[in-house]
Design a protein around this motif. Structure first.
Motif, PDB file in Angstrom:
ATOM      1  N   ALA A 120       0.843  -1.190   0.000  1.00  0.00           N
ATOM      2  CA  ALA A 120       0.000   0.000   0.000  1.00  0.00           C
ATOM      3  C   ALA A 120       0.881   1.245   0.000  1.00  0.00           C
ATOM      4  CB  ALA A 120      -0.895  -0.016   1.220  1.00  0.00           C
ATOM      5  N   ASP A 121       0.257   2.421  -0.014  1.00  0.00           N
ATOM      6  CA  ASP A 121       1.062   3.625   0.024  1.00  0.00           C
ATOM      7  C   ASP A 121       1.106   4.225   1.426  1.00  0.00           C
ATOM      8  OD1 ASP A 121      -1.492   4.427   0.146  1.00  0.00           O
ATOM      9  OD2 ASP A 121      -1.456   5.686  -1.648  1.00  0.00           O
ATOM     10  N   SER A 122       0.673   3.430   2.395  1.00  0.00           N
ATOM     11  CA  SER A 122       0.858   3.862   3.777  1.00  0.00           C
ATOM     12  C   SER A 122       0.957   2.624   4.662  1.00  0.00           C
ATOM     13  CB  SER A 122      -0.307   4.750   4.229  1.00  0.00           C
ATOM     14  OG  SER A 122      -1.473   3.966   4.346  1.00  0.00           O
ATOM     15  N   VAL A 123       1.496   2.805   5.848  1.00  0.00           N
ATOM     16  CA  VAL A 123       1.577   1.711   6.810  1.00  0.00           C
ATOM     17  C   VAL A 123       1.018   2.188   8.138  1.00  0.00           C
ATOM     18  CG1 VAL A 123       3.556   0.556   5.764  1.00  0.00           C
ATOM     19  CG2 VAL A 123       3.934   2.325   7.470  1.00  0.00           C
ATOM     20  N   GLU A 124       0.585   1.236   8.920  1.00  0.00           N
ATOM     21  CA  GLU A 124       0.001   1.537  10.226  1.00  0.00           C
ATOM     22  C   GLU A 124       0.944   0.964  11.285  1.00  0.00           C
ATOM     23  OE1 GLU A 124      -2.727   3.711  11.954  1.00  0.00           O
ATOM     24  OE2 GLU A 124      -2.907   3.294   9.805  1.00  0.00           O
ATOM     25  N   MET A 125       1.603   1.824  12.042  1.00  0.00           N
ATOM     26  CA  MET A 125       2.453   1.344  13.133  1.00  0.00           C
ATOM     27  C   MET A 125       1.530   0.931  14.275  1.00  0.00           C
ATOM     28  SD  MET A 125       5.159   1.963  11.498  1.00  0.00           S
ATOM     29  CE  MET A 125       6.651   1.860  12.451  1.00  0.00           C
ATOM     30  N   VAL A 178       6.805   7.093   1.181  1.00  0.00           N
ATOM     31  CA  VAL A 178       7.129   8.176   0.252  1.00  0.00           C
ATOM     32  C   VAL A 178       8.484   7.919  -0.396  1.00  0.00           C
ATOM     33  CG1 VAL A 178       7.373  10.680  -0.014  1.00  0.00           C
ATOM     34  CG2 VAL A 178       5.851   9.775   1.749  1.00  0.00           C
ATOM     35  N   LYS A 179       8.551   8.200  -1.661  1.00  0.00           N
ATOM     36  CA  LYS A 179       9.784   8.012  -2.433  1.00  0.00           C
ATOM     37  C   LYS A 179      10.616   9.293  -2.399  1.00  0.00           C
ATOM     38  CE  LYS A 179      12.169   6.333  -6.189  1.00  0.00           C
ATOM     39  NZ  LYS A 179      13.404   6.871  -5.621  1.00  0.00           N
ATOM     40  N   TYR A 180      11.868   9.164  -1.986  1.00  0.00           N
ATOM     41  CA  TYR A 180      12.831  10.270  -1.982  1.00  0.00           C
ATOM     42  C   TYR A 180      13.962   9.946  -2.963  1.00  0.00           C
ATOM     43  CZ  TYR A 180      10.809  12.766   1.968  1.00  0.00           C
ATOM     44  OH  TYR A 180       9.981  13.516   2.763  1.00  0.00           O
ATOM     45  N   PRO A 181      14.758  10.964  -3.354  1.00  0.00           N
ATOM     46  CA  PRO A 181      15.869  10.693  -4.268  1.00  0.00           C
ATOM     47  C   PRO A 181      16.782   9.592  -3.720  1.00  0.00           C
ATOM     48  CG  PRO A 181      15.584  13.051  -4.002  1.00  0.00           C
ATOM     49  CD  PRO A 181      14.657  12.389  -3.020  1.00  0.00           C
ATOM     50  N   GLN A 182      17.176   8.666  -4.576  1.00  0.00           N
ATOM     51  CA  GLN A 182      18.068   7.539  -4.261  1.00  0.00           C
ATOM     52  C   GLN A 182      17.464   6.555  -3.258  1.00  0.00           C
ATOM     53  OE1 GLN A 182      21.259  10.316  -3.059  1.00  0.00           O
ATOM     54  NE2 GLN A 182      22.554   9.219  -4.512  1.00  0.00           N
ATOM     55  N   LYS A 183      16.176   6.678  -2.991  1.00  0.00           N
ATOM     56  CA  LYS A 183      15.525   5.808  -2.016  1.00  0.00           C
ATOM     57  C   LYS A 183      14.319   5.126  -2.641  1.00  0.00           C
ATOM     58  CE  LYS A 183      18.072   7.028   1.547  1.00  0.00           C
ATOM     59  NZ  LYS A 183      18.922   6.033   2.236  1.00  0.00           N
ATOM     60  N   ARG A 184      14.021   3.922  -2.193  1.00  0.00           N
ATOM     61  CA  ARG A 184      12.739   3.300  -2.503  1.00  0.00           C
ATOM     62  C   ARG A 184      11.697   3.937  -1.577  1.00  0.00           C
ATOM     63  NH1 ARG A 184      13.781  -2.838  -0.374  1.00  0.00           N
ATOM     64  NH2 ARG A 184      15.912  -2.389  -0.988  1.00  0.00           N
ATOM     65  N   PRO A 185      10.420   3.711  -1.781  1.00  0.00           N
ATOM     66  CA  PRO A 185       9.450   4.290  -0.846  1.00  0.00           C
ATOM     67  C   PRO A 185       9.747   3.852   0.596  1.00  0.00           C
ATOM     68  CG  PRO A 185       8.332   3.476  -2.789  1.00  0.00           C
ATOM     69  CD  PRO A 185       9.764   2.996  -2.882  1.00  0.00           C
ATOM     70  N   LEU A 186       9.900   4.829   1.481  1.00  0.00           N
ATOM     71  CA  LEU A 186      10.199   4.554   2.891  1.00  0.00           C
ATOM     72  C   LEU A 186       9.077   5.114   3.761  1.00  0.00           C
ATOM     73  CD1 LEU A 186      14.021   5.393   3.016  1.00  0.00           C
ATOM     74  CD2 LEU A 186      12.938   3.158   2.723  1.00  0.00           C
ATOM     75  N   ILE A 187       9.055   4.652   5.004  1.00  0.00           N
ATOM     76  CA  ILE A 187       8.028   5.088   5.952  1.00  0.00           C
ATOM     77  C   ILE A 187       8.381   6.494   6.418  1.00  0.00           C
ATOM     78  CG2 ILE A 187       7.014   4.643   8.214  1.00  0.00           C
ATOM     79  CD1 ILE A 187       7.832   1.654   7.776  1.00  0.00           C
ATOM     80  N   ARG A 188       7.528   7.456   6.054  1.00  0.00           N
ATOM     81  CA  ARG A 188       7.850   8.833   6.449  1.00  0.00           C
ATOM     82  C   ARG A 188       7.246   9.148   7.805  1.00  0.00           C
ATOM     83  NH1 ARG A 188       6.997  13.659   2.428  1.00  0.00           N
ATOM     84  NH2 ARG A 188       4.823  13.646   3.049  1.00  0.00           N
ATOM     85  N   LEU A 189       8.140   9.396   8.760  1.00  0.00           N
ATOM     86  CA  LEU A 189       7.703   9.802  10.096  1.00  0.00           C
ATOM     87  C   LEU A 189       7.449  11.306  10.111  1.00  0.00           C
ATOM     88  CD1 LEU A 189       7.325   9.492  13.160  1.00  0.00           C
ATOM     89  CD2 LEU A 189       9.807   9.425  13.401  1.00  0.00           C
ATOM     90  N   THR A 190       8.394  12.081   9.581  1.00  0.00           N
ATOM     91  CA  THR A 190       8.200  13.525   9.491  1.00  0.00           C
ATOM     92  C   THR A 190       8.728  14.036   8.151  1.00  0.00           C
ATOM     93  OG1 THR A 190      10.332  13.982  10.526  1.00  0.00           O
ATOM     94  CG2 THR A 190       8.411  13.895  11.985  1.00  0.00           C
ATOM     95  N   THR A 191       8.191  15.191   7.742  1.00  0.00           N
ATOM     96  CA  THR A 191       8.490  15.712   6.412  1.00  0.00           C
ATOM     97  C   THR A 191       9.624  16.735   6.421  1.00  0.00           C
ATOM     98  OG1 THR A 191       6.162  15.400   5.890  1.00  0.00           O
ATOM     99  CG2 THR A 191       7.428  16.765   4.374  1.00  0.00           C
ATOM    100  N   ARG A 192       9.551  17.702   7.352  1.00  0.00           N
ATOM    101  CA  ARG A 192      10.595  18.733   7.402  1.00  0.00           C
ATOM    102  C   ARG A 192      10.959  19.041   8.838  1.00  0.00           C
ATOM    103  NH1 ARG A 192      10.217  24.276   7.837  1.00  0.00           N
ATOM    104  NH2 ARG A 192       7.986  24.090   7.636  1.00  0.00           N
ATOM    105  N   PRO A 193      12.168  18.795   9.271  1.00  0.00           N
ATOM    106  CA  PRO A 193      13.208  18.051   8.549  1.00  0.00           C
ATOM    107  C   PRO A 193      12.827  16.574   8.407  1.00  0.00           C
ATOM    108  CG  PRO A 193      13.933  18.562  10.785  1.00  0.00           C
ATOM    109  CD  PRO A 193      12.656  19.300  10.574  1.00  0.00           C
TER     110      PRO A 193
END
Lengths: 128, 404
Positions: free
Chosen positions: B27-32, B42-57
């Motif tokens: 899926a495009d989200s996970v439930e901890m 979320v997909k970031y440069p040089q990364k596969r989709p990872l679990i995003r805890l926070t966006t900025r930083p």
């Protein structure tokens, strides 16, 4: 040092690194204890900084009156998911966290904005 | 190691997956498994989709099933953790041609080294080492604790390559009376009143730590979000010391008192780094080395197995550098324990693989528990320990399963 603020390098760097690398990679013994010496060689993949941009968009606090102090004073340094992922905390704990941000961390939050920020946090992430 | 090069557990994992939940991130989200635990992938440069805890930083967590793919965590799945609003630094300030590492302060000889000068001027070395966030698994603390609400994915193991920190320090000729070494990278604040992310080590510690100034990770240049072009690698120590985009090493003759050494990143000053839940420790010290941890990676929580089918349980264990001596596994929720087979030794700072064949014979709910012991005899508590910052969780983890 002061890191360069020049725009990103030419693709020549990448080409040079790739060429140097293609000379061959040494087989490296596994480190049984601590770091082991290995032959010198440049890093393998080239600098691909042209594609280094963060995904667009970030979670923000709601555009209502209650959340306005957070939009104004918290969102400067961090996205709203720093709050939305937090567990429920007591009023005392939220007060302590806002105070820590202000006095220890140096966040520019005026004293008169603190009560409204704490109210929002208690209402949305407070223990019942 | 190459992904998929091991027969071990792929088949087993897939089979378990066919008859049960696997936690596979399709899926495009996970439930901890804790409140407010919904996370986007979320997909970031040089990364596969990872679990995003926070966006900025950005704080990105490795999906747990990655730890069953290979002992070395792939670069594109390695966790990301920044602290300050100005991070990550844009590519424009990370030009490998102009990037310099400064070594200054109480030294006989100040240095300003290009990446090439580092690479050519000092012996190149490699180490396989785990990097783990101090707050890895914070989301599981009870009572809950404010801070980054990580699951177990703020850790990873990689082969790091660079030069010895000690060699570079010696080349700068530390002056008599030098006491500490300060490390500064480009994890920076947006607002000048907010303290820059700087960490310190005692000089003796820095010389003996086995630390590297590393530019390479698993045979490739460091990914942008893991510290390109140079980072400190401090084997056995929590990630807070592994300064990314490292540009300054500064020797000082006094104790550094910056925010990120005090009050941040401190633990109760007792052997288990804990207090009673809700209490405040009398004395604190900076967090330093990992305690012992171990995980089951081949099955996820609530996986379903068939009675009579043999399965190969597999997982990982690591510690702060003594090395893992033994891994004990219970398939009956802690009533009895068996010694697992240990896999290839990639060094005392690396993930150590463990395996244990198991043929469940009784239908019903059960749980697998894993407990590692290091070469000093240190192990993991059966009940979780608590501290006010939510650091260093290392309780014996429990994975509930259903046998059909």
């Amino acid at each position: 040092m002061s890191p360069s603020r020049r725009p990103k390098s030419s693709p020549n760097v990448a080409v040079a690194w790739l060429a140097a690398f293609s000379v061959g990679m040494a087989v490296v013994a596994l480190a049984a204890v601590g770091p082991v010496a290995v032959p010198e060689e440049p890093p393998r993949n080239p600098h691909v900084a042209d594609a280094w941009t963060l995904p667009a968009g970030e979670p923000v606090f709601p555009a209502d009156e209650e959340a306005m102090p957070l939009r104004r004073h918290c969102q400067l340094c961090h996205s709203s998911d720093y709050i939305s992922t937090q567990p429920r905390l007591s009023r005392k704990a939220w007060e302590a966290n806002v105070e820590k941000m202000r006095s220890k961390y140096g966040a520019p939050i005026p004293t008169n904005a603190v009560p409204a920020i704490v109210e929002y946090l208690v209402k949305n992430h407070g223990t019942p | 190691m190459h992904r998929g090069s091991r027969p071990w557990d792929r088949r087993n994992f897939l089979r378990a997956g066919l008859i049960g939940t696997t936690g596979l991130a399709l899926a495009d989200s996970v439930e901890m498994p804790f409140e407010f635990g919904s996370r986007p992938l979320v997909k970031y440069p040089q990364k596969r989709p990872l679990i995003r805890l926070t966006t900025r930083p950005p704080q990105l967590e490795t999906p747990f099933e990655v730890f069953n793919e290979s002992l070395l965590t792939p670069n594109d799945a390695f966790f990301v953790r920044y602290h300050l609003g100005g991070s990550p630094p844009p590519a424009s300030v990370l030009d490998p041609k102009t990037f310099r590492l400064a070594v200054a302060g109480t030294v006989g000889k100040e240095l300003s080294l290009s990446l090439e000068e580092l690479r050519n001027g000092f012996e190149n070395v490699e180490v396989v080492a785990v990097n783990q966030c101090s707050g890895n698994s914070r989301g599981y603390f009870q009572p809950r604790i404010p801070g980054g609400q990580s699951g177990h994915g703020a850790m990873g193991c990689a082969r790091w390559r660079g030069v010895r920190l000690a060699d570079v320090l010696k080349a700068a000729s530390p002056a008599a009376g030098s006491r500490q070494v300060l490390f500064d990278g480009l994890d920076r604040p947006l607002v000048p009143t907010i303290p820059d992310f700087v960490k310190s080590l005692e000089l003796d510690e820095a010389l003996d730590s086995g630390g590297l100034l590393a530019w390479e990770m698993n045979g490739e240049a460091l990914p942008w979000l893991n510290g390109y072009p140079l980072r400190l690698v401090l084997p056995g120590h929590y990630g807070t010391y592994w300064i990314k985009h490292l540009h300054s090493v500064r020797l000082v003759d006094a104790e550094f008192k910056g925010f990120w050494m005090n009050p941040a990143y401190r633990i109760p000053d007792d052997p288990c780094a804990h207090v009673e839940p809700g209490m405040t420790p009398k004395r604190t010290v900076p967090i330093r080395r990992f305690n012992v941890r171990s995980f089951l990676t081949s099955l996820s929580s609530e996986a379903r197995l068939r009675s009579g089918d043999e399965t190969l349980l597999r997982g990982i264990a690591f510690d702060g550098g003594a090395g893992i001596r033994e891994v004990l596994v219970s398939t009956d929720d802690g009533r009895s324990w068996s010694g697992a087979a240990l896999g290839r030794d990639l060094g005392r700072f690396a993930f150590r693989e463990w395996t244990l064949a198991w043929k469940p014979s009784m239908a019903g709910a059960t749980a697998v528990k894993v407990r590692a012991v290091n070469r000093l005899g240190e192990s993991q508590p059966m009940e979780p320990l608590w501290n006010p910052a939510g650091y260093m969780r290392n309780v014996v983890e429990r994975t509930p399963l259903v046998v059909l």
